[in-house]
Structures are given as structure tokens and as C-alpha cells.
Write an enzyme that holds these catalytic residues in place. Structure first.
Site, PDB file in Angstrom:
ATOM      1  N   SER A 120     116.428  27.040   5.650  1.00 36.52           N
ATOM      2  CA  SER A 120     115.208  26.562   6.294  1.00 36.52           C
ATOM      3  C   SER A 120     114.120  27.613   6.278  1.00 36.52           C
ATOM      4  CB  SER A 120     115.527  26.188   7.749  1.00 36.52           C
ATOM      5  OG  SER A 120     114.352  25.980   8.503  1.00 36.52           O
ATOM      6  N   TYR A 144     118.119  28.440  15.896  1.00 46.00           N
ATOM      7  CA  TYR A 144     118.283  27.631  14.679  1.00 46.00           C
ATOM      8  C   TYR A 144     117.990  28.470  13.444  1.00 46.00           C
ATOM      9  CZ  TYR A 144     117.057  24.441  10.915  1.00 46.00           C
ATOM     10  OH  TYR A 144     116.968  23.831   9.694  1.00 46.00           O
ATOM     11  N   LYS A 148     120.749  29.923  10.508  1.00 53.83           N
ATOM     12  CA  LYS A 148     120.612  29.710   9.069  1.00 53.83           C
ATOM     13  C   LYS A 148     120.597  31.047   8.326  1.00 53.83           C
ATOM     14  CE  LYS A 148     120.286  25.215   8.423  1.00 53.83           C
ATOM     15  NZ  LYS A 148     121.204  24.466   7.531  1.00 53.83           N
TER      16      LYS A 148
END
Length: 331
Positions: A120, A144, A148
């Protein structure tokens, strides 16, 4: 029929995963999907075999790799809502980082040689220029993005210690649906702007919230690089071809290299809908970047990737068509 061995797609019953699985199946690949259906849907898996199971379960993953003679994995399973990750960080480190660790351990044991990873743009955080290339320093601002990035590091280090080669695809803002209406984003209460706005247009929610109208952007609202999910699916196929052709491990941005503001997106939805939609403006949220756009030169140069859906009106039209079909389906 493609003579290559089957490809395992984790999370292949979800939004992006179902498009990737469909695209690969259409070009003759044998595809196996592993998905726990916590957010995915069995009906979204088209042209592939579905195995219901958790990527974090070692016995399940080892069995799927062995039984299907897998040598290539496309890993899309995971949690994806940044604000939720701030409220419940351990859930994201478990569902993203720890589950990826389990998958990689099983892949190493099974001799998997190629790995495509769904990462991402959240790994970049808030770059000062608003534009991120693959060489921009990574500085995630939420769990988040951090989950990643940690997964990227594990993949990098495993590759250095083994024969595994990989492609990391850093998604920018994925939007739209299959242009033939076969699959799309089924998740309820989604946070993606274009989906949410199309839900307003189809009467599935009351209004669209706009957070921040005083950013240092042309119209005061946040600017993002929206990429059509069909183009993203093709990027996965191109990455697979690159690795099969002997390409070295690589990290690639997936975006168009230009942005649209929140207000521009909402105007596109209104054009497609043929009427205004209710909008409620709120103060900006902590951690929202004014602008985040991909420097997408590398993916074009290295993979020869050529987007076909680089048009905000096309993206919105496909998303709205999908939401209309969902609204009709749900009655």
C-alpha cells in the site's frame, strides 16, 4: 489452457482479489483462491477453485500449497482500513504481519519460487511533496501502513536468504469495478470514497462525508491517485509475467501519476448519477495528507504496464453500475 502450475491467490474472494483471480483465470491460468470469507464472498470467485481457510493457519496453508503443487503465490489477504488500525492495532499486526509471516514460512518450506504482494501507499505516510516514488523514504503513520511495511521487510529478507523472487505492488487508491459487471466491491460500510459516494447515489446511505475543505490544494479538499481495479488486476498479471521471465525482485507503485480531489470525484459521481448527492462537510482528520500521488514511471518501464481505464468518469461509471446492481440484488 496455460501449462504453468496453479497460482494461489490469498484473499481472492475480496474486492481486489476477485478481480485479480478473474483476470488471471480469463487468460488461461489455473487459479486457487484461499479466503476465510470474513470480508470476501464466495460468489465473487469466478473461474477459480475456492478453498475456505485462514492464511494465518499453518496447517491449512501447507496443505493447499502441497495439494495444488503451488509455485507462485499472489498475497492479497489482510485488513485494509487505516482508521480501524489505529483503534485496534494488534488486530492489524495479527491479520497482516503475523499472517504474512505464516504464509512466507509455508512458502519457504514448500519451495515457492515467485511471490506477488499486495502492499500500500500507506507505507509512505505523508511525503512533503505529495508525490511518492518507490525511492521515497517509508514513514507510515498508522498501524495499517506499518503492518504492510513489516511484511515487505520479511519478504525482502526471505528472498535474500533463499531463491524466492517477489514483486511488491504498492497500491494507491483502488476504485471502480469490473467493467463487465461480473464482480465488484461487496463489503458493507466500506470507507472508500468512490464506493461510498455511489452508495449515496443509489440510496444505500444518506450522505457522503467530506473531511477537510481547507487543505493546500486547488479546491481545498484532499487529492488522491485513483486507479481502476481492472488496471490493477492487469498489473498483477504483468508482475507475474515479469517474474516468470526471470525478473529480479522489485517494488512498484500502482497508480496513474495524477490525482483527483474529493470534490472532483463527487462531481464525477453526480455526472454519472445525473443528480446532486447530499454532502456533509467536516473538519479534516488527524493524519490525512493533503495530497498523495504516485510516481508511476517504474511500473510502466519495467513491466510495460499500460493502463486502459485512466479516466475518473470511467472509474466512477463502473462503480455506480456495480452499486446499482447490488442495490437491486438486495432489494
Amino acid at each position: 489452457m496455460n501449462a504453468n502450475r496453479p497460482i494461489l491467490i490469498t484473499g481472492g474472494a475480496g474486492y481486489v482479489g476477485s478481480h485479480v483471480a478473474l483476470h488471471l483465470a480469463e487468460r488461461g491460468e489455473r487459479v486457487v483462491v484461499l479466503d476465510d470469507l470474513s470480508t470476501g464472498h464466495a460468489r465473487s470467485v469466478i473461474g477459480a477453485e475456492l478453498v475456505v481457510g485462514d492464511v494465518g493457519d499453518r496447517d491449512t496453508v501447507a496443505r493447499v500449497l502441497r495439494d495444488h503443487d503451488i509455485d507462485t503465490v499472489v498475497h492479497l489477504a489482510g485488513r485494509t482500513i487505516a482508521p480501524e488500525s489505529v483503534r485496534d492495532p494488534l488486530r492489524y499486526y495479527a491479520g497482516n504481519t503475523c499472517a504474512t509471516h505464516n504464509l512466507l514460512a509455508c512458502c519457504a518450506q514448500a519451495g515457492v519460487s515467485r511471490f506477488v504482494f499486495s502492499s500500500s501507499a500507506a507505507v509512505y505516510g505523508m511525503p512533503a511533496s505529495g508525490i511518492a516514488s518507490e525511492d521515497t523514504p517509508t514513514a507510515p503513520i498508522n498501524p495499517y501502513g506499518a503492518s504492510k511495511l513489516m511484511s515487505e521487510w520479511m519478504l525482502r529478507d526471505l528472498s535474500a536468504a533463499s531463491g524466492l523472487r517477489y514483486a511488491v505492488l504498492r497500491y494507491f487508491n483502488v476504485a471502480g469495478s469490473d467493467t463487465r459487471g461480473r464482480t465488484g466491491h461487496r463489503t458493507r460500510n466500506a470507507t472508500l470514497l468512490i464506493k461510498a459516494a455511489c452508495e449515496v447515489a443509489t440510496g444505500q446511505r444518506d450522505c457522503i462525508a467530506v473531511y477537510g475543505t481547507d487543505f493546500a490544494t486547488p479546491d481545498g479538499t484532499g487529492v488522491r491517485d485513483y486507479i481502476h481495479v481492472d488496471d490493477l488486476a492487469r498489473a498483477h498479471a504483468d508482475a507475474l509475467d515479469y517474474l516468470r521471465g526471470g525478473g529480479e525482485s522489485i517494488v512498484l507503485n500502482c497508480g496513474y501519476g495524477r490525482g483527483a480531489s474529493v470534490r472532483e470525484v463527487l462531481r464525477a459521481v453526480e455526472r454519472a448519477h445525473g443528480a446532486p448527492i447530499p454532502v456533509v462537510e467536516h473538519p479534516r482528520r488527524i493524519g490525512d495528507a493533503p495530497s498523495l500521488i504516485a510516481d508511476a514511471a517504474r511500473i510502466r518501464q519495467v513491466l510495460g504496464w499500460s493502463p486502459r481505464c485512466d479516466d475518473i468518469d470511467l472509474i466512477v461509471a463502473s462503480a455506480l453500475a456495480w452499486e446499482r446492481s447490488l442495490a437491486a440484488e438486495r432489494g
